[in-house]
Design a protein around this motif. Structure first.
Motif, PDB file in Angstrom:
ATOM      1  N   LEU A  54       0.827  -1.203   0.000  1.00  0.00           N
ATOM      2  CA  LEU A  54       0.000   0.000   0.000  1.00  0.00           C
ATOM      3  C   LEU A  54       0.868   1.261   0.000  1.00  0.00           C
ATOM      4  N   ASP A  55       1.918   1.256   0.790  1.00  0.00           N
ATOM      5  CA  ASP A  55       2.849   2.398   0.824  1.00  0.00           C
ATOM      6  C   ASP A  55       3.491   2.600  -0.544  1.00  0.00           C
ATOM      7  N   ARG A  56       3.878   1.504  -1.212  1.00  0.00           N
ATOM      8  CA  ARG A  56       4.487   1.593  -2.539  1.00  0.00           C
ATOM      9  C   ARG A  56       3.500   2.182  -3.542  1.00  0.00           C
ATOM     10  N   GLN A  57       2.260   1.701  -3.492  1.00  0.00           N
ATOM     11  CA  GLN A  57       1.248   2.199  -4.411  1.00  0.00           C
ATOM     12  C   GLN A  57       0.952   3.678  -4.161  1.00  0.00           C
ATOM     13  N   TRP A  58       0.879   4.083  -2.890  1.00  0.00           N
ATOM     14  CA  TRP A  58       0.606   5.482  -2.569  1.00  0.00           C
ATOM     15  C   TRP A  58       1.743   6.376  -3.066  1.00  0.00           C
ATOM     16  N   ALA A  59       2.974   5.924  -2.902  1.00  0.00           N
ATOM     17  CA  ALA A  59       4.127   6.688  -3.388  1.00  0.00           C
ATOM     18  C   ALA A  59       4.062   6.842  -4.914  1.00  0.00           C
ATOM     19  N   ALA A  60       3.628   5.781  -5.611  1.00  0.00           N
ATOM     20  CA  ALA A  60       3.508   5.836  -7.072  1.00  0.00           C
ATOM     21  C   ALA A  60       2.421   6.830  -7.485  1.00  0.00           C
ATOM     22  N   ILE A  61       1.342   6.884  -6.736  1.00  0.00           N
ATOM     23  CA  ILE A  61       0.264   7.837  -7.027  1.00  0.00           C
ATOM     24  C   ILE A  61       0.756   9.261  -6.799  1.00  0.00           C
TER      25      ILE A  61
END
Length: 92
Positions: A54-61
């Motif tokens: 989730l942290d990785r996805q949020w950073a990508a967003i």
């Protein structure tokens, strides 16, 4: 033994939405509110790996690397849940 009932006041829009959701599920407003209350008190467990993802996805967003869907499109789609118009979300 019957439980004691309480009158809880809400605005008209909230009352309408609660009645609609209860009717759609075939239950009373009291049952709907009891279920929502129980759900809100249920702890959510998430693994360290899932949290990292989730942290990785949020950073990508946040970086613009991952596209998002506008709120109004998601809201329109959510309104179809439980209706004959429901279809899986159209992924681009």
């Amino acid at each position: 033994m019957a439980s004691k009932r309480h009158l809880i006041e809400v605005d008209e829009a909230t009352a309408t939405r609660l009645r609609e959701r209860a009717d759609a599920q075939g239950i009373s407003v009291a049952e709907l509110v009891a279920g929502l209350t129980a759900l809100s008190e249920t702890p959510v467990e998430i693994s360290a790996a899932d949290l990292a993802e989730l942290d990785r996805q949020w950073a990508a967003i946040q970086s613009g690397e991952q596209a998002t869907v506008p709120h109004d499109q998601v809201a329109r789609w959510l309104e179809t849940w439980g209706t004959p118009d429901f279809k899986p979300f159209p992924m681009k």
